[in-house]
Design a protein around this motif. Structure first.
Motif, PDB file in Angstrom:
ATOM      1  N   LEU A  79       0.842  -1.208   0.000  1.00  0.00           N
ATOM      2  CA  LEU A  79       0.000   0.000   0.000  1.00  0.00           C
ATOM      3  C   LEU A  79       0.870   1.248   0.000  1.00  0.00           C
ATOM      4  O   LEU A  79       0.602   2.221  -0.706  1.00  0.00           O
ATOM      5  CB  LEU A  79      -0.925   0.006   1.219  1.00  0.00           C
ATOM      6  CG  LEU A  79      -1.941  -1.137   1.310  1.00  0.00           C
ATOM      7  CD1 LEU A  79      -2.730  -1.030   2.614  1.00  0.00           C
ATOM      8  CD2 LEU A  79      -2.883  -1.104   0.116  1.00  0.00           C
ATOM      9  N   ASP A  80       1.922   1.203   0.809  1.00  0.00           N
ATOM     10  CA  ASP A  80       2.834   2.347   0.873  1.00  0.00           C
ATOM     11  C   ASP A  80       3.642   2.465  -0.415  1.00  0.00           C
ATOM     12  O   ASP A  80       3.878   3.567  -0.916  1.00  0.00           O
ATOM     13  CB  ASP A  80       3.772   2.178   2.074  1.00  0.00           C
ATOM     14  CG  ASP A  80       4.753   3.323   2.198  1.00  0.00           C
ATOM     15  OD1 ASP A  80       4.312   4.474   2.411  1.00  0.00           O
ATOM     16  OD2 ASP A  80       5.977   3.090   2.072  1.00  0.00           O
ATOM     17  N   LYS A  81       4.041   1.332  -0.970  1.00  0.00           N
ATOM     18  CA  LYS A  81       4.866   1.328  -2.175  1.00  0.00           C
ATOM     19  C   LYS A  81       4.159   1.998  -3.341  1.00  0.00           C
ATOM     20  O   LYS A  81       4.767   2.749  -4.105  1.00  0.00           O
ATOM     21  CB  LYS A  81       5.221  -0.119  -2.543  1.00  0.00           C
ATOM     22  CG  LYS A  81       6.088  -0.233  -3.804  1.00  0.00           C
ATOM     23  CD  LYS A  81       6.434  -1.681  -4.095  1.00  0.00           C
ATOM     24  CE  LYS A  81       7.293  -1.800  -5.340  1.00  0.00           C
ATOM     25  NZ  LYS A  81       7.626  -3.218  -5.645  1.00  0.00           N
ATOM     26  N   TYR A  82       2.868   1.735  -3.487  1.00  0.00           N
ATOM     27  CA  TYR A  82       2.117   2.294  -4.609  1.00  0.00           C
ATOM     28  C   TYR A  82       1.319   3.546  -4.229  1.00  0.00           C
ATOM     29  O   TYR A  82       0.461   3.998  -4.982  1.00  0.00           O
ATOM     30  CB  TYR A  82       1.204   1.235  -5.217  1.00  0.00           C
ATOM     31  CG  TYR A  82       1.989   0.103  -5.828  1.00  0.00           C
ATOM     32  CD1 TYR A  82       2.869   0.340  -6.889  1.00  0.00           C
ATOM     33  CD2 TYR A  82       1.905  -1.189  -5.329  1.00  0.00           C
ATOM     34  CE1 TYR A  82       3.616  -0.685  -7.437  1.00  0.00           C
ATOM     35  CE2 TYR A  82       2.652  -2.218  -5.879  1.00  0.00           C
ATOM     36  CZ  TYR A  82       3.510  -1.955  -6.939  1.00  0.00           C
ATOM     37  OH  TYR A  82       4.263  -2.978  -7.483  1.00  0.00           O
ATOM     38  N   CYS A  83       1.638   4.095  -3.044  1.00  0.00           N
ATOM     39  CA  CYS A  83       1.081   5.381  -2.616  1.00  0.00           C
ATOM     40  C   CYS A  83      -0.446   5.419  -2.671  1.00  0.00           C
ATOM     41  O   CYS A  83      -1.035   6.397  -3.148  1.00  0.00           O
ATOM     42  CB  CYS A  83       1.652   6.516  -3.473  1.00  0.00           C
ATOM     43  SG  CYS A  83       3.435   6.596  -3.444  1.00  0.00           S
ATOM     44  N   ILE A  84      -1.084   4.352  -2.221  1.00  0.00           N
ATOM     45  CA  ILE A  84      -2.541   4.338  -2.154  1.00  0.00           C
ATOM     46  C   ILE A  84      -2.956   5.267  -1.011  1.00  0.00           C
ATOM     47  O   ILE A  84      -2.530   5.074   0.126  1.00  0.00           O
ATOM     48  CB  ILE A  84      -3.085   2.923  -1.902  1.00  0.00           C
ATOM     49  CG1 ILE A  84      -2.496   1.936  -2.905  1.00  0.00           C
ATOM     50  CG2 ILE A  84      -4.604   2.936  -1.970  1.00  0.00           C
ATOM     51  CD1 ILE A  84      -2.822   2.216  -4.339  1.00  0.00           C
ATOM     52  N   PRO A  85      -3.756   6.291  -1.275  1.00  0.00           N
ATOM     53  CA  PRO A  85      -4.123   7.249  -0.222  1.00  0.00           C
ATOM     54  C   PRO A  85      -4.826   6.577   0.959  1.00  0.00           C
ATOM     55  O   PRO A  85      -5.618   5.642   0.769  1.00  0.00           O
ATOM     56  CB  PRO A  85      -5.070   8.221  -0.939  1.00  0.00           C
ATOM     57  CG  PRO A  85      -4.733   8.087  -2.388  1.00  0.00           C
ATOM     58  CD  PRO A  85      -4.344   6.645  -2.570  1.00  0.00           C
TER      59      PRO A  85
END
Length: 401
Positions: free
Chosen positions: A31-37
């Protein structure tokens, strides 16, 4: 059984959704890697829970999202207040080329969405939602225009737009790095910037960190300016719609009023606008209205459209990758800076500016710094992009409404 929640409880849930999303982002690497808000993560989780509760017949929870429009209006106004014409001059020729490319992308995304929706026997306005609205516009525009299109009689438009924006966000993070890596390897590109830039960066950040504190007076001045733009924009939007029969939502007119106000105030008193405070207000209102929008998605309304939506989004992804590699890269100079900007373009062209920054951070951490990319991409992605995207989206909606 139906359980109706009031405004206060709904806002509390929106805040809780944001906190849960932030926590999950910190714990789940992908989630952090793909910058999901965070609002997307927490909001979708709650939407799934509410859908399960409804589907099993236990309870149907009805949220009072009547204040969502106020938070949305405030956010778009802060975007307009960030549009200083002085920043455009700093970017020079590259910024203008990149900006025009974003405008062209918005047009093509709308054409792809509407055309494929028509071929798949869907309402053209659904194609608008899976075009520039959710791709280049992201969750913010999907929420705003989804509400408008639902008012025109297209059920589930908001849920469709948010679902498309979420898939686009993930896709933008997934293909940005590989596209840039391909360009770097094919053309043997290297960063030409001096190592002094990296040495100067800590000094610059140290100086910028010693800034005047944000006081309640400063905060109230910024709120006054935002409030004026919101009020004036609402009247301008209503008057424009009455005169032309062209639907202009109040959040769009407020944003353009804010652009005018910002640049007038810059000439009269360059210190009156305090962008740190404006940014904080924008971040807070964006988080709340996105949380409210995502957690109120009616997932059962989009389940039967999963395959058509996937086909349209796949076409959007393929186009932006090919356009970035074969057109934009050459227009921007066919060098390392151009490749990094293509990575940013892919990120916010399918998702949002934070996605673009994440793409570029991953690239420069491995291949070297690109000051030009870090100047051009955030300026265009944060607010200038809407100067082209908004008229294209509004025209599309009015053509098919």
């Amino acid at each position: 059984m139906i359980l109706e929640l009031d405004q206060v409880t709904t806002i509390f849930l929106a805040l809780a959704v944001f906190m849960v999303g932030s926590y999950l982002n910190s714990k789940i690497k992908i989630l952090d890697k793909y910058c999901i808000p965070a609002p997307v993560v927490g909001g979708l989780l709650l939407a799934i829970i509410l859908t399960v509760l409804r589907g099993t017949g236990l309870v149907e929870i009805v949220l009072d999202t009547s204040l969502q429009g106020l938070f949305m209006l405030t956010f778009f106004t802060t975007v307009g207040l960030g549009a200083s014409f002085a920043l455009i001059k700093l970017g020079g020729k590259l910024l203008v080329i990149y900006w025009l490319a974003c405008g062209f992308l918005a047009l093509v995304q709308s054409v792809i969405g509407i055309s494929l929706a028509s071929l798949l026997n869907l309402d053209p306005l659904i194609g608008v939602m899976v075009g520039a609205v959710s791709m280049e516009g992201g969750h913010g525009a999907a929420t705003a225009f989804g509400t408008t299109i639902e008012e025109l009689g297209v059920d589930g438009a908001l849920s469709i737009g948010l679902a498309a924006a979420t898939v686009g966000l993930v896709a933008g993070g997934l293909i940005g790095g590989p596209v840039v890596k391909y360009l770097i390897n094919k053309y043997n590109l290297k960063s030409t910037e001096d190592a002094e830039l990296e040495e100067a960066a800590p000094k610059k950040s140290a100086v910028s960190s010693v800034l005047a504190p944000i006081t309640s007076r400063t905060f109230m001045i910024q709120l006054f300016i935002i409030g004026f733009c919101m009020a004036a924009g609402s009247y301008v939007g209503t008057a424009f719609t009455n005169l032309t029969d062209f639907a202009l939502p109040n959040y769009v007119s407020a944003m353009f009023v804010a652009v005018i106000v910002r640049n007038i105030l810059d000439r009269l008193n360059g210190n009156l606008i305090e962008m740190r405070t404006i940014g904080i207000i924008g971040d807070i209102t964006l988080s709340i209205f996105l949380s409210m929008a995502l957690m109120s998605i009616k997932l059962w309304e989009v389940a039967n459209l999963a395959l058509p939506l996937f086909i349209i989004i796949l076409a959007q992804v393929v186009f932006i990758a090919l356009f970035g590699i074969f057109v934009l890269f050459r227009l921007l100079g066919k060098n390392y800076d151009a490749a990094v900007m293509v990575g940013g373009f892919t990120g916010h062209g399918l998702g949002a500016t934070p996605n673009a920054m994440a793409n570029m951070d991953a690239i420069v951490s491995k291949y070297g710094h690109s000051q030009k990319a870090y100047l051009v991409v955030p300026i265009v992605g944060a607010f200038l992009i809407d100067v082209f995207a908004m008229p294209i989206i509004l025209t599309s909606i009015n053509l098919f409404s």
